[in-house]
Design a protein around this motif. Structure first.
Motif, PDB file in Angstrom:
ATOM      1  N   GLY A 302       0.816  -1.217   0.000  1.00 52.06           N
ATOM      2  CA  GLY A 302       0.000   0.000   0.000  1.00 52.06           C
ATOM      3  C   GLY A 302       0.846   1.261   0.000  1.00 52.06           C
ATOM      4  O   GLY A 302       0.547   2.235  -0.701  1.00 52.06           O
ATOM      5  N   ARG A 305       2.404   1.737  -3.418  1.00 51.46           N
ATOM      6  CA  ARG A 305       1.427   2.252  -4.384  1.00 51.46           C
ATOM      7  C   ARG A 305       1.183   3.740  -4.156  1.00 51.46           C
ATOM      8  O   ARG A 305       1.136   4.526  -5.116  1.00 51.46           O
ATOM      9  CB  ARG A 305       0.120   1.478  -4.273  1.00 51.46           C
ATOM     10  CG  ARG A 305      -0.950   1.934  -5.281  1.00 51.46           C
ATOM     11  CD  ARG A 305      -2.110   0.966  -5.349  1.00 51.46           C
ATOM     12  NE  ARG A 305      -3.059   1.391  -6.348  1.00 51.46           N
ATOM     13  CZ  ARG A 305      -4.177   2.077  -6.100  1.00 51.46           C
ATOM     14  NH1 ARG A 305      -4.484   2.384  -4.839  1.00 51.46           N
ATOM     15  NH2 ARG A 305      -4.983   2.443  -7.066  1.00 51.46           N
ATOM     16  N   LEU A 306       1.039   4.162  -2.900  1.00 49.87           N
ATOM     17  CA  LEU A 306       0.830   5.577  -2.623  1.00 49.87           C
ATOM     18  C   LEU A 306       2.053   6.390  -3.049  1.00 49.87           C
ATOM     19  O   LEU A 306       1.917   7.499  -3.578  1.00 49.87           O
ATOM     20  CB  LEU A 306       0.548   5.787  -1.136  1.00 49.87           C
ATOM     21  CG  LEU A 306       0.258   7.243  -0.717  1.00 49.87           C
ATOM     22  CD1 LEU A 306      -0.975   7.780  -1.437  1.00 49.87           C
ATOM     23  CD2 LEU A 306       0.081   7.355   0.794  1.00 49.87           C
ATOM     24  N   ARG A 324      -5.785  10.140   1.048  1.00 49.29           N
ATOM     25  CA  ARG A 324      -6.948   9.254   1.234  1.00 49.29           C
ATOM     26  C   ARG A 324      -7.785   9.191  -0.025  1.00 49.29           C
ATOM     27  O   ARG A 324      -8.371   8.144  -0.349  1.00 49.29           O
ATOM     28  CB  ARG A 324      -7.775   9.747   2.417  1.00 49.29           C
ATOM     29  CG  ARG A 324      -7.078   9.539   3.766  1.00 49.29           C
ATOM     30  CD  ARG A 324      -7.865  10.149   4.900  1.00 49.29           C
ATOM     31  NE  ARG A 324      -9.201   9.571   4.982  1.00 49.29           N
ATOM     32  CZ  ARG A 324     -10.242  10.154   5.565  1.00 49.29           C
ATOM     33  NH1 ARG A 324     -10.090  11.372   6.093  1.00 49.29           N
ATOM     34  NH2 ARG A 324     -11.413   9.571   5.602  1.00 49.29           N
ATOM     35  N   LEU A 327      -5.761   6.681  -2.159  1.00 48.78           N
ATOM     36  CA  LEU A 327      -5.550   5.305  -1.712  1.00 48.78           C
ATOM     37  C   LEU A 327      -6.706   4.722  -0.931  1.00 48.78           C
ATOM     38  O   LEU A 327      -6.841   3.498  -0.854  1.00 48.78           O
ATOM     39  CB  LEU A 327      -4.275   5.240  -0.860  1.00 48.78           C
ATOM     40  CG  LEU A 327      -3.686   3.856  -0.611  1.00 48.78           C
ATOM     41  CD1 LEU A 327      -3.191   3.263  -1.928  1.00 48.78           C
ATOM     42  CD2 LEU A 327      -2.535   3.927   0.391  1.00 48.78           C
ATOM     43  N   ASP A 330      -6.509   3.132   3.906  1.00 46.31           N
ATOM     44  CA  ASP A 330      -5.181   2.779   4.418  1.00 46.31           C
ATOM     45  C   ASP A 330      -4.149   3.891   4.208  1.00 46.31           C
ATOM     46  O   ASP A 330      -2.957   3.669   4.428  1.00 46.31           O
ATOM     47  CB  ASP A 330      -4.672   1.505   3.723  1.00 46.31           C
ATOM     48  CG  ASP A 330      -5.571   0.311   4.003  1.00 46.31           C
ATOM     49  OD1 ASP A 330      -6.190   0.285   5.090  1.00 46.31           O
ATOM     50  OD2 ASP A 330      -5.658  -0.584   3.140  1.00 46.31           O
ATOM     51  N   ALA A 331      -4.582   5.061   3.807  1.00 51.56           N
ATOM     52  CA  ALA A 331      -3.631   6.113   3.445  1.00 51.56           C
ATOM     53  C   ALA A 331      -2.792   6.584   4.620  1.00 51.56           C
ATOM     54  O   ALA A 331      -1.593   6.839   4.469  1.00 51.56           O
ATOM     55  CB  ALA A 331      -4.379   7.295   2.830  1.00 51.56           C
ATOM     56  N   ALA A 334      -0.057   4.185   5.275  1.00 52.06           N
ATOM     57  CA  ALA A 334       0.934   4.250   4.194  1.00 52.06           C
ATOM     58  C   ALA A 334       1.787   5.507   4.319  1.00 52.06           C
ATOM     59  O   ALA A 334       3.007   5.466   4.093  1.00 52.06           O
ATOM     60  CB  ALA A 334       0.222   4.224   2.840  1.00 52.06           C
TER      61      ALA A 334
END
Length: 813
Positions: A302, A305-306, A324, A327, A330-331, A334
């Motif tokens: 995650g 990816r962010l 947020r 993503l 879960d931002a 992350a």
């Protein structure tokens, strides 16, 4: 009164506010009692300091330079240069934070963006932010760079503060931002900035850390004994990082996340990456990139990816809500992972909200990873989410500042629904209005918002350019952001024309042309209004075309072409009411009266101004009705109807001061001064002219025709020689009639202060461009087209009218 044995204080008429007066006063007296000015707390804008290693010599050199400058009575200016990632900002922060006890005046910080994707910051906008941080209300920030710099240096001349100008591009960018007095300024740049030596600057260059110092930094980052257990491996690791603190921290953060991993494995992995990147080496950046690749590969999915998606972000910094939106839930976790890995820098502001930015080398790496590891569809969706995140939240802020504004249609398409966008926190702080908080958010995010406008076509959503520009309308005039006003409308106009959106095209023309008038580019503003007139005519939009008559008249008036302006205003005043827009017609008649007054046709001016006032009052437009009353009063002075002039000007001044309309209040004060001249009261006239000139200066209109005339008339009223002597008795004047505050009142400790003069346009923003029933733009005649913070919304419409304001728009004076 001085010079008289016996004096009697007599008041007749209605008295509004406190009075300190000698002798007899007749008439309706409106003394403006000011509210107490709140003390602005000092700004503390510096980012947090971070641990630095082996920079004692640099700090000693900086402090020695400050001591010399202090002894010589000069400001302190120091420039810190070096490679990307060498720790320039960390050294500057360590030095400036240590000075805080000796510099209670505050700390100012600006990222000058030499490496930013959108290019270096404009010094005029930076100094405007500094002025607001130092307590200057937005409406009093001058429009011209020279005036802003002069005010900035005046405010800092007796103030002890420190300034950090981070990532500067050139010495020319830095110079307007240098404070006066005994302040301290630090500049960081990849360039050595020798030009600042001409400004008394001391330039130091940071080299990478020595091997021992870099090992010490690695040990502090790990703090678990591995460096002591593997000293040779630690030395090999920091050599691979080329002594750059950024690379050492990134490598150390990766090891810290793997407490059981030996340093040897990191050395092996980093050696392989370094060889792969050797061909890409530019000033040691390959050493950082090798460490970045390793850290990226070790991120949780995650967070990785962010990291990629944030690499697509077109601006410099961002907050948690944007992450947020990209993503999801879960931002936050992350972001924590990226921060722990030293891939993000925490730049939390004074408000305490969480904000982050990339080091410029890290941002480039994140963008590379997005290009290589994310699919084209994922990149497109991320860009659209970023664009619509800012659009949706800008629209929310727009509605807070101007509720019910008839805006251009906002399209959330291509798989991005408004509900998928996370809302930013627009809640006001204690003592702040909702509109002020919304404007503050818009201004704080303006670099990001403008980046989206610029990149809208590349993002695959050209409509974002004009939609976001339209949503930013409440910000541009209120905060005097002229450069962005013009640039955003230029980009919005271009994309609207390319996409064939006629409604957006007309809106961008007319609201953009008002920006041209605000910056003094009257010829270009006229050309844009004329293009809009042709477009409205081609579309068969009679009302839209009629409104451009007033707009074009304003441009001709600014160009000094008064006969042409009067002809257009007269046509607008006749045509607009016939098409149902009574208020716009009344404003056109006001403009016609204003031209007549300048041309000395006082009877015409009085008749048209009074007719305008009656309609505006019935429409609930108290601000423009007060302007019309002031114009009537000035015309009556020219006609010799002094009692009528007194009544009109008194009422107008009271209403305009209540709305903090600085420019228009100054015009009325000029009328009262001329009235005092006609009544043989030169001392009172001089006082009123001085007050008017002070207001003109406070709203950045010292060069206006009205201000120049007031200054000339003041100069012609030379006081008698005896009156000029400080010990001379003050001669009596005929009955005091002007509404100015007597000097004695200013000295009273309990006397309230006058309201802060603000830029003064109080009308609705331009809506005429696009829709026949839309409200018109604010009056360019007013000084900077902004509303005071207190006037968050237009006054409620009269009973029986549309609460949205449609059909009541006014074309501005």
């Amino acid at each position: 009164m001085r010079g008289h044995e016996h004096s009697v204080n007599e008041l007749s008429g209605t008295v509004h506010g406190f009075v300190v007066q000698a002798s007899s006063v007749h008439g309706g007296i409106h003394v403006s009692g000011p509210a107490a000015r709140e003390e602005m707390p000092p700004p503390w804008q510096l980012p947090p300091a971070v641990r630095i290693t082996d920079r004692t010599d640099a700090l000693r050199a900086l402090e020695a330079h400050r001591s010399r400058a202090t002894e010589e009575g000069h400001p302190t200016l120091a420039a810190v240069s070096g490679l990307g990632g060498v720790g320039k900002t960390a050294v500057a922060l360590a030095w400036l934070h240590a000075l805080r006890p000796d510099f209670p005046g505050g700390q100012l910080y600006a990222d000058l963006g030499a490496q930013a994707p959108e290019g270096p910051a404009d010094p005029g906008e930076v100094v405007a932010r500094f002025l607001r941080a130092l307590g200057v209300p937005a409406g009093q920030v001058p429009s011209a760079l020279g005036e802003r710099v002069a005010l900035y240096r005046s405010l800092t001349a007796d103030r002890r503060l420190v300034v950090l100008l981070d990532d500067a591009a050139t010495a020319a960018q830095v110079r307007p931002l240098l404070p006066a007095g005994r302040c301290v300024t630090a500049v960081t740049s990849r360039r050595r900035m020798p030009g600042l030596s001409l400004d008394g600057g001391h330039v130091i260059h940071l080299d990478p850390l020595s091997t021992d110092a870099a090992v010490e930094l690695l040990d502090a980052t790990l703090a678990d004994g591995r460096v002591a257990a593997q000293p040779e491996e630690a030395r090999a690791l920091v050599l691979l990082c080329a002594g750059l603190p950024l690379a050492v921290r990134i490598a150390g953060a990766r090891l810290a996340a793997r407490p059981r991993q030996g340093i040897t494995s990191m050395v092996r992995a980093l050696s392989e990456e370094r060889e792969r990147l050797e061909a890409l080496a530019i000033e040691g950046e390959h050493d950082v990139r090798a460490a970045l690749d390793l850290s990226y590969r070790g991120l949780p999915p995650g967070a990785a990816r962010l990291y990629r998606l944030l690499g697509l972000h077109p601006g410099r910094e961002f907050g948690v809500p944007l992450a947020r939106t990209l993503l999801g839930g879960d931002a936050v976790e992350a972001l924590d992972a990226l921060h722990d890995a030293n891939l993000l820098v925490d730049v939390a502001g004074a408000s305490g909200d969480e904000r982050y930015r990339f080091h410029d080398l890290v941002r480039l790496h994140a963008a590379e990873r997005a290009a290589q590891d994310a699919s084209a569809e994922e990149r497109t969706t991320a860009l659209l989410r970023i664009g619509h995140h800012y659009l949706a939240n800008a629209c929310r802020a727009e509605q807070v500042v101007e509720p019910g504004r008839d805006s251009l249609e906002r399209a959330f398409g291509r798989g991005v629904e408004p509900g998928s966008v996370v809302e930013e926190d627009l809640a006001p702080a204690e003592g702040q209005t909702a509109a002020e908080a919304a404007l503050d958010w818009l201004e704080r995010e303006l670099p990001n918002l403008m980046a989206v406008v610029r990149h809208a076509r590349a993002m695959g959503a050209p409509e974002l350019a004009w939609q976001l520009t339209d949503a930013l309308w409440p910000l541009f005039p209120r905060r005097k952001l002229y450069r962005e006003w013009v640039e955003a409308h230029r980009e919005g106009l271009l994309t609207a024309e390319e996409e064939g959106d006629d409604e957006a095209f007309c809106r961008m023309l007319t609201s953009g042309a008002l920006g041209r008038l605000a910056t003094g580019d009257h010829s270009e503003g006229l050309a844009m209004f004329e293009r809009a007139a042709v477009s409205f005519e081609q579309r068969g939009d009679a009302l839209g075309h009629a409104r451009t008559l007033n707009y074009r008249g304003l441009a001709h008036q600014r160009l000094g072409q008064l006969d042409s302006a009067a002809e257009l205003f007269a046509r607008a005043a006749d045509t607009l009411p016939a098409l149902g827009d009574l208020r716009a017609g009344a404003l056109a008649r006001f403009n016609l009266a204003d031209v007549a007054l300048v041309q000395g046709r006082y009877e015409d001016a009085a008749v048209d101004a009074e007719a305008s006032r009656l309609v505006l009052e019935s429409a609930g437009d108290t601000y423009n009705a007060a302007r019309a009353a002031g114009l009537t009063g000035r015309a009556c002075v020219g006609l010799g109807r002094l009692d009528r002039a007194e009544a009109e000007l008194s009422a107008a001044l009271s209403a305009l001061r209540a709305q903090a309309a600085g420019f228009e209040a100054a015009r009325v004060l000029g009328g009262l001064a001329q009235l005092s001249e006609r009544r043989g009261q030169p001392r009172q006239a001089r006082q009123l002219y001085r007050e008017a000139l002070s207001l003109y200066a406070s709203v950045g209109r010292s060069g206006s025709r009205e201000a120049v005339e007031a200054e000339a008339r003041l100069g012609a009223l030379e006081p008698p020689e005896a009156e000029a002597r400080p010990d001379a008795p003050e001669p009596p004047e005929p009955e005091a009639d002007a509404r100015s505050e007597p000097p004695e009142a200013e000295a009273r400790p309990d006397a309230p202060e006058p309201p802060e003069p603000e830029a003064d346009a109080r009308s609705e923003p331009p809506e005429a461009e696009a829709r026949p029933d839309a409200p018109e733009p604010p009056e360019p005649e007013a000084d900077a087209r902004s509303e005071p913070p207190e006037a968050e919304a237009p006054p409620p419409p009269p009973p029986g009218t549309d609460p949205s304001g449609k059909g009541q728009g006014g074309a501005g004076a």
